[in-house]
Design an enzyme around this catalytic site. Structure first.
Site, PDB file in Angstrom:
ATOM      1  N   ASP A  86      -0.586 -14.891  -6.709  1.00 16.96           N
ATOM      2  CA  ASP A  86      -0.751 -13.563  -7.297  1.00 16.96           C
ATOM      3  C   ASP A  86      -1.303 -13.733  -8.706  1.00 16.96           C
ATOM      4  O   ASP A  86      -1.308 -14.839  -9.256  1.00 16.96           O
ATOM      5  CB  ASP A  86       0.596 -12.838  -7.336  1.00 16.96           C
ATOM      6  CG  ASP A  86       0.513 -11.453  -7.984  1.00 16.96           C
ATOM      7  OD1 ASP A  86      -0.410 -10.693  -7.628  1.00 16.96           O
ATOM      8  OD2 ASP A  86       1.337 -11.146  -8.861  1.00 16.96           O
ATOM      9  N   SER A  87      -1.737 -12.635  -9.291  1.00 10.89           N
ATOM     10  CA  SER A  87      -2.233 -12.681 -10.666  1.00 10.89           C
ATOM     11  C   SER A  87      -1.111 -12.903 -11.668  1.00 10.89           C
ATOM     12  O   SER A  87      -1.372 -13.222 -12.830  1.00 10.89           O
ATOM     13  CB  SER A  87      -2.960 -11.368 -11.003  1.00 10.89           C
ATOM     14  OG  SER A  87      -2.082 -10.260 -10.858  1.00 10.89           O
ATOM     15  N   HIS A  95       3.637  -5.239  -7.706  1.00 13.55           N
ATOM     16  CA  HIS A  95       4.624  -4.909  -8.738  1.00 13.55           C
ATOM     17  C   HIS A  95       5.434  -3.667  -8.359  1.00 13.55           C
ATOM     18  O   HIS A  95       6.588  -3.521  -8.778  1.00 13.55           O
ATOM     19  CB  HIS A  95       3.935  -4.627 -10.078  1.00 13.55           C
ATOM     20  CG  HIS A  95       3.378  -5.825 -10.770  1.00 13.55           C
ATOM     21  ND1 HIS A  95       2.259  -6.488 -10.332  1.00 13.55           N
ATOM     22  CD2 HIS A  95       3.781  -6.473 -11.894  1.00 13.55           C
ATOM     23  CE1 HIS A  95       1.983  -7.482 -11.149  1.00 13.55           C
ATOM     24  NE2 HIS A  95       2.891  -7.504 -12.106  1.00 13.55           N
ATOM     25  N   CYS A 111       0.498  -2.087  -4.864  1.00 14.82           N
ATOM     26  CA  CYS A 111       0.454  -3.157  -5.861  1.00 14.82           C
ATOM     27  C   CYS A 111       1.767  -3.880  -5.720  1.00 14.82           C
ATOM     28  O   CYS A 111       2.827  -3.231  -5.599  1.00 14.82           O
ATOM     29  CB  CYS A 111       0.295  -2.598  -7.278  1.00 14.82           C
ATOM     30  SG  CYS A 111       0.461  -3.854  -8.584  1.00 14.82           S
TER      31      CYS A 111
END
Length: 279
Positions: free
Chosen positions: A11-12, A187, A185
């Site tokens: 993931d980023s 998150h 997303c």
């Protein structure tokens, strides 16, 4: 590479930990190597070519760990890079969009589906494309929520500021009569209760992290890649790597994962640059 090889997840940043958490819960016998690109987040504001380049570097790193499958635990990277990476890589690669879209298209009753995500994910139109491949008659309403990643990574999961920001974003979907909302997303599952408060009980929330873990399990079964036996204690079967801010990542991870991480290694991901079409 055998069945006991680990699964690669990237993931980023920390958002993909929601996917890692679900993998730990749903297929706890599997080993896993997680990479968070904390030096270069967020991906949601980057160009498609940049996201593809970053993703290629990460896959090159994960291959050094002899992973047997790769999960792109990032909606932006899935939207921008999945098709390219699948065509270049002999290892099975899945993202976080398909499973969530399939579930959303099956649970909606009125065919009106909302998607919240980063600017990159929403502008890619990938959720709309995949949702309509499952049900051409659905209407999809996307809403970019660029402030939420920073709020989550700041740890403001139940803060009044976060509630106000989510509420203001959701006002754009208020009159669309959606009955299903994809938290697009990785998150955002950490803000599930905040989204629930904003949209009400009548709207079904779809969590791509959970659906992706379930899809991974089906992939391992289909490809005959299930681990032959439980890999043992958590500290011996899970490895975590980042490109920056290892201590901050560790602190955040320990607040949401089912066990405490003792070590996070920082690596120079730029050192895994590869020539175009090198795989």
């Amino acid at each position: 590479m055998g069945n006991d090889a680990p699964i690669g997840v990237f993931d980023s940043g920390v958002g993909g930990l929601t996917v890692a958490r679900e993998i730990m819960r749903q297929i706890p016998e599997e080993r896993m190597v997680y990479f968070g690109d904390t030096a270069r987040l967020p991906y949601g504001t980057k160009s498609k070519q940049t996201v593809i380049r970053y993703s290629r570097q990460i896959i090159r790193f994960l291959k050094t760990k002899h992973v047997k499958a790769i999960v792109i635990a990032c909606n932006t990277a899935t939207a921008q890079a999945l098709e390219e990476l699948q065509s270049e890589t002999e290892i099975p690669v899945i993202g976080v969009i398909d499973a969530a879209a399939r579930v959303a298209s099956s649970v909606t009753k009125n065919g009106r589906i909302g998607v919240v995500g980063t600017t990159g994910t929403i502008e890619s139109g990938m959720y709309t494309k995949v949702l309509k491949s499952y049900n051409p008659r659905v209407q999809v309403y996307g809403k970019a929520c660029p402030l939420l990643v920073s709020l989550v990574e700041e740890g403001w999961l139940h803060d009044s500021v976060t509630e106000e920001v989510v509420s203001r974003y959701m006002k754009d979907l208020e009159y669309k009569s959606i009955d299903t909302l994809i938290l697009g997303c990785t998150h955002y599952p950490l803000l599930r209760s905040v989204f629930r408060k904003a949209v009400g009980e009548a709207v079904t929330l779809v969590n791509p992290a959970y659906e992706t873990a379930m899809e991974l399990g089906r992939l391992l079964d289909r490809e005959g890649l299930r681990c032959s036996a439980d890999a043992g204690p958590a500290d011996s079967k899970y490895e975590f790597y980042v490109s920056d801010a290892a201590e901050k990542f560790c602190s955040f991870a320990n607040s949401i994962l089912p066990y405490d991480i003792e070590q996070v290694r920082q690596i120079n991901i730029e050192g895994y640059e590869s020539e175009e079409r090198a795989y």
